[in-house]
Design a protein around this motif. Structure first.
Motif, PDB file in Angstrom:
ATOM      1  N   HIS A   1       0.832  -1.205   0.000  1.00 30.26           N
ATOM      2  CA  HIS A   1       0.000   0.000   0.000  1.00 30.26           C
ATOM      3  C   HIS A   1       0.866   1.254   0.000  1.00 30.26           C
ATOM      4  N   CYS A   2       1.981   1.176   0.737  1.00 29.35           N
ATOM      5  CA  CYS A   2       2.924   2.304   0.779  1.00 29.35           C
ATOM      6  C   CYS A   2       3.499   2.534  -0.617  1.00 29.35           C
TER       7      CYS A   2
ATOM      8  N   ALA B   1       0.933   4.236  -2.746  1.00 29.67           N
ATOM      9  CA  ALA B   1       0.733   5.640  -2.393  1.00 29.67           C
ATOM     10  C   ALA B   1       1.844   6.507  -2.984  1.00 29.67           C
TER      11      ALA B   1
ATOM     12  N   CYS C   1       1.404  -0.810   8.385  1.00 27.40           N
ATOM     13  CA  CYS C   1       1.231   0.646   8.283  1.00 27.40           C
ATOM     14  C   CYS C   1      -0.251   0.995   8.306  1.00 27.40           C
TER      15      CYS C   1
ATOM     16  N   HIS D   1      -2.127   2.051   6.010  1.00 21.83           N
ATOM     17  CA  HIS D   1      -2.898   1.537   4.875  1.00 21.83           C
ATOM     18  C   HIS D   1      -3.374   0.118   5.157  1.00 21.83           C
ATOM     19  N   CYS D   2      -2.523  -0.651   5.830  1.00 25.05           N
ATOM     20  CA  CYS D   2      -2.901  -2.028   6.186  1.00 25.05           C
ATOM     21  C   CYS D   2      -4.084  -1.990   7.148  1.00 25.05           C
TER      22      CYS D   2
ATOM     23  N   SER E   1      -6.315   0.320   7.385  1.00 26.32           N
ATOM     24  CA  SER E   1      -7.501   0.720   6.621  1.00 26.32           C
ATOM     25  C   SER E   1      -8.077  -0.445   5.837  1.00 26.32           C
TER      26      SER E   1
END
Lengths: 70, 70
Positions: free
Chosen positions: A16-17, A20, B14, B16-17, B19
């Motif tokens: 996900h990072c 982004a 993180c 995002h994880c 979420s």
């Protein structure tokens, strides 16, 4: 003609990072390709003309990560 | 009446994880609240009635993570 530059970004921990950072850097005007290596933090940017480092730093900041070095 | 259960999920690194897991688990029928603690991997689910563990496991899998224990 195209230009390629590789930066190091810290703080990316997962896919996900990577997404982004890729999304924000891709949004920089003139950028045609962005490749991110999660393990090393290497972000390779291909663009029509050289991209200002300040623009890259701003994009990485916007994604929530830190530009460490070029 | 509501039911609360806490599970442990591994692999979140993180925000995002967090979420992604929150979104998938929230989608389970009857779930009214999901709280995730990134540091410990604790996922606390509040629902109208107890949720089947298989449903939680499926949601966590869908998000791309692993349900370790209840």
């Amino acid at each position: 003609m195209s230009s390629t530059a590789t930066y190091t970004v810290s703080g990316m921990t997962c896919g996900h990072c990577v997404s982004a950072v890729t999304e924000e850097v891709t949004n920089i005007s003139g950028v045609t390709d962005v490749q991110v290596d999660l393990a090393s933090g290497a972000v390779t940017i291909t663009s029509e003309a050289p991209v200002e480092e300040t623009a890259v730093k701003a994009a990485v900041d916007e994604a929530g990560y830190e530009l460490v070095s070029r």
